[in-house]
Design a protein around this motif. Structure first.
Motif, PDB file in Angstrom:
ATOM      1  N   PRO A 144       0.793  -1.235   0.000  1.00 51.23           N
ATOM      2  CA  PRO A 144       0.000   0.000   0.000  1.00 51.23           C
ATOM      3  C   PRO A 144       0.826   1.286   0.000  1.00 51.23           C
ATOM      4  N   HIS A 396      -4.635   3.380  -7.544  1.00 48.55           N
ATOM      5  CA  HIS A 396      -4.193   3.031  -6.193  1.00 48.55           C
ATOM      6  C   HIS A 396      -5.355   2.532  -5.336  1.00 48.55           C
ATOM      7  N   LEU A 400      -5.273  -1.094  -3.712  1.00 44.11           N
ATOM      8  CA  LEU A 400      -5.271  -1.147  -2.250  1.00 44.11           C
ATOM      9  C   LEU A 400      -6.245  -2.186  -1.723  1.00 44.11           C
ATOM     10  N   HIS A 403      -4.327  -5.382  -1.684  1.00 48.17           N
ATOM     11  CA  HIS A 403      -3.335  -5.421  -0.608  1.00 48.17           C
ATOM     12  C   HIS A 403      -3.995  -5.630   0.754  1.00 48.17           C
ATOM     13  N   TRP A 434       1.999  -2.265   5.805  1.00 44.72           N
ATOM     14  CA  TRP A 434       1.640  -1.202   4.861  1.00 44.72           C
ATOM     15  C   TRP A 434       2.773  -0.929   3.880  1.00 44.72           C
TER      16      TRP A 434
END
Length: 446
Positions: A144, A396, A400, A403, A434
């Protein structure tokens, strides 16, 4: 019920007035170079084994683009792709093994990146630092934090960066998503994404000498160092945490992105993931082969993803796709088009691409949306008045989701997230995933 299709596609090709790059308004100050609409664009390929070799061919077809350079740490693939492009276009690109030397060439305007996942974000920000625009395959990040870093690099250097979630440029998908937003199936509340494949065992790797054709040190690049094993390269790295991101990021990115797009949601408030490694349990595969993901968003909206890596049983007659449920019906969307159903499950209508696309192999050939996606990227770089289909801030958000599912599965517990940025709340152990540790000298600097 539906718009006139021809009229809609004409409108969607024009898009928004002005250009938005990564969610940031373009200005002369922030955007250092506009390439003229009729100017040749020199493009370099970084990572060209399978998908990258296909992208090289598609970029060669794009109007005004010339693939002038090819880069890969495996010499076999460099020579092959150079030969393929020369045969198709008459142009023989220059070959390079080291991305750092490649990026020093000021004649290169843009790069496309199809390396292993751990290289996607670092290669992207290195390219932007060198003044290049970026087309990066999914997932745009290995973790991330890298997605957030890409947004920062894009903001600093003002370059266009587009992720290869090419279904964002499929005319039929664009059309039906617009109709969903206009209420064709009422108020949408659930998106269900799925992917099914039948992968074999990767075995138990043995430490062996690095083949002479491979630069193993550079292959590892930003990742912490490990000794070479015979089952890492060229594909099985996907199933190792040090380099890969599992099936959710590998293939789930596409359908989760379609669901998020259709439901008009951003960051989840809760993430759950259950599953495991049920096949070939004694091999080196570190991820799950079966995973069920559940995402809850504000507005009482839900997205689910079902991933089967080792069982090719089809869902809805397909090996991958997305189903959007609303209060007046549902829509099935895949790479072949879409189907609209009423609440009784009766098909109202459908729209097909008329093309056969390879949906479960490692290359993804046969579609028209990849070339559309590339042309959208190039048109954005050239400063044409188009809407960029996959700016990095939107890309993103979708990556995300993948992830977060990987982290939830690894932690064996649900995650509660900040709805403003997706950060994991009240769980320091999970939040430690993260980001990642980089090999010395490869740390991002911004």
């Amino acid at each position: 019920m539906a718009q006139n299709r021809r009229s809609f596609l004409k409108k969607s090709s024009v898009g928004a007035v002005g250009i938005t790059i990564g969610g940031i308004g373009m200005s002369a100050k922030s955007y250092s170079r506009i390439i003229g609409a009729n100017e040749q664009m020199n493009v370099a390929g970084i990572g060209i084994r399978s998908r990258g070799d296909y992208l090289a061919g598609e970029f060669s077809k794009a109007a005004g683009a010339v693939v002038t350079h090819i880069c890969d740490v495996d010499a076999r693939f460099v020579d092959r792709t150079i030969a393929n492009i020369k045969q198709a276009t008459g142009n023989a690109p220059k070959g390079e093994r080291d991305i750092r030397r490649l990026l020093e060439d000021k004649s290169i305007d843009a790069v496309f990146i199809a390396t292993p996942d751990h290289w996607h974000a670092p290669a992207s920000w290195m390219a932007m630092e060198a003044g290049k625009h970026v087309y990066v395959e999914k997932p745009c990040s290995h973790n991330p934090k890298e997605g957030e870093l890409l947004k920062k690099f894009q903001s600093r250097y003002g370059k266009v960066i587009q992720m290869g979630n090419q279904q964002r440029s499929a005319p039929e998908t664009i059309e039906v998503i617009r109709e969903i937003h206009d209420g064709v199936i009422g108020e949408v509340y659930l998106g269900k994404a799925f992917y099914n494949n039948k992968r074999g065992t990767i075995g138990v790797g043995k430490p062996v000498p690095v083949p002479g054709y491979l630069d193993w040190e550079l292959w590892q690049g930003p990742a912490p160092r490990v000794a070479y094993h015979d089952n890492y390269h060229p594909y099985n790295w996907h199933w190792f945490w040090n380099w890969g991101t599992g099936e959710t990021c590998n293939n789930g990115t596409h359908e989760l992105d379609v669901c998020r797009w259709a439901l008009q949601v951003d960051f989840p408030k809760q993430v759950k993931a259950t599953g495991g490694r049920y096949f070939d349990k004694d091999d080196d595969w570190q991820f799950y082969d079966t995973l069920l993901n559940h995402y809850e968003f504000k507005g009482n909206k839900t997205i689910a993803w079902e991933g089967q890596s080792c069982n090719a049983a089809k869902l809805y007659g397909r090996d991958r796709g997305s189903v959007i449920f609303g209060t007046k019906g549902s829509v099935i969307i895949d790479r072949a088009g879409y189907e609209v159903y009423d609440l009784s499950g009766h098909k109202i209508r459908e729209q097909k691409t008329g093309k056969t696309s390879s949906t479960s192999d490692t290359v993804g050939t046969g579609d028209v949306m990849t070339l559309n996606h590339i042309n959208n990227f190039l048109d954005t770089v050239r400063g044409k008045h188009v809407e960029q289909h996959s700016p990095i801030d939107e890309a993103h958000k979708s990556v995300l989701l993948c992830h977060l599912a990987n982290i939830a599965w690894k932690m064996k517990r649900p995650l509660t997230c900040d709805e403003e940025n997706g950060h994991i709340l009240d769980d320091e152990e999970a939040m430690a995933m993260w980001g990642r540790t980089y090999a010395k000298g490869w740390e991002p600097k911004i």
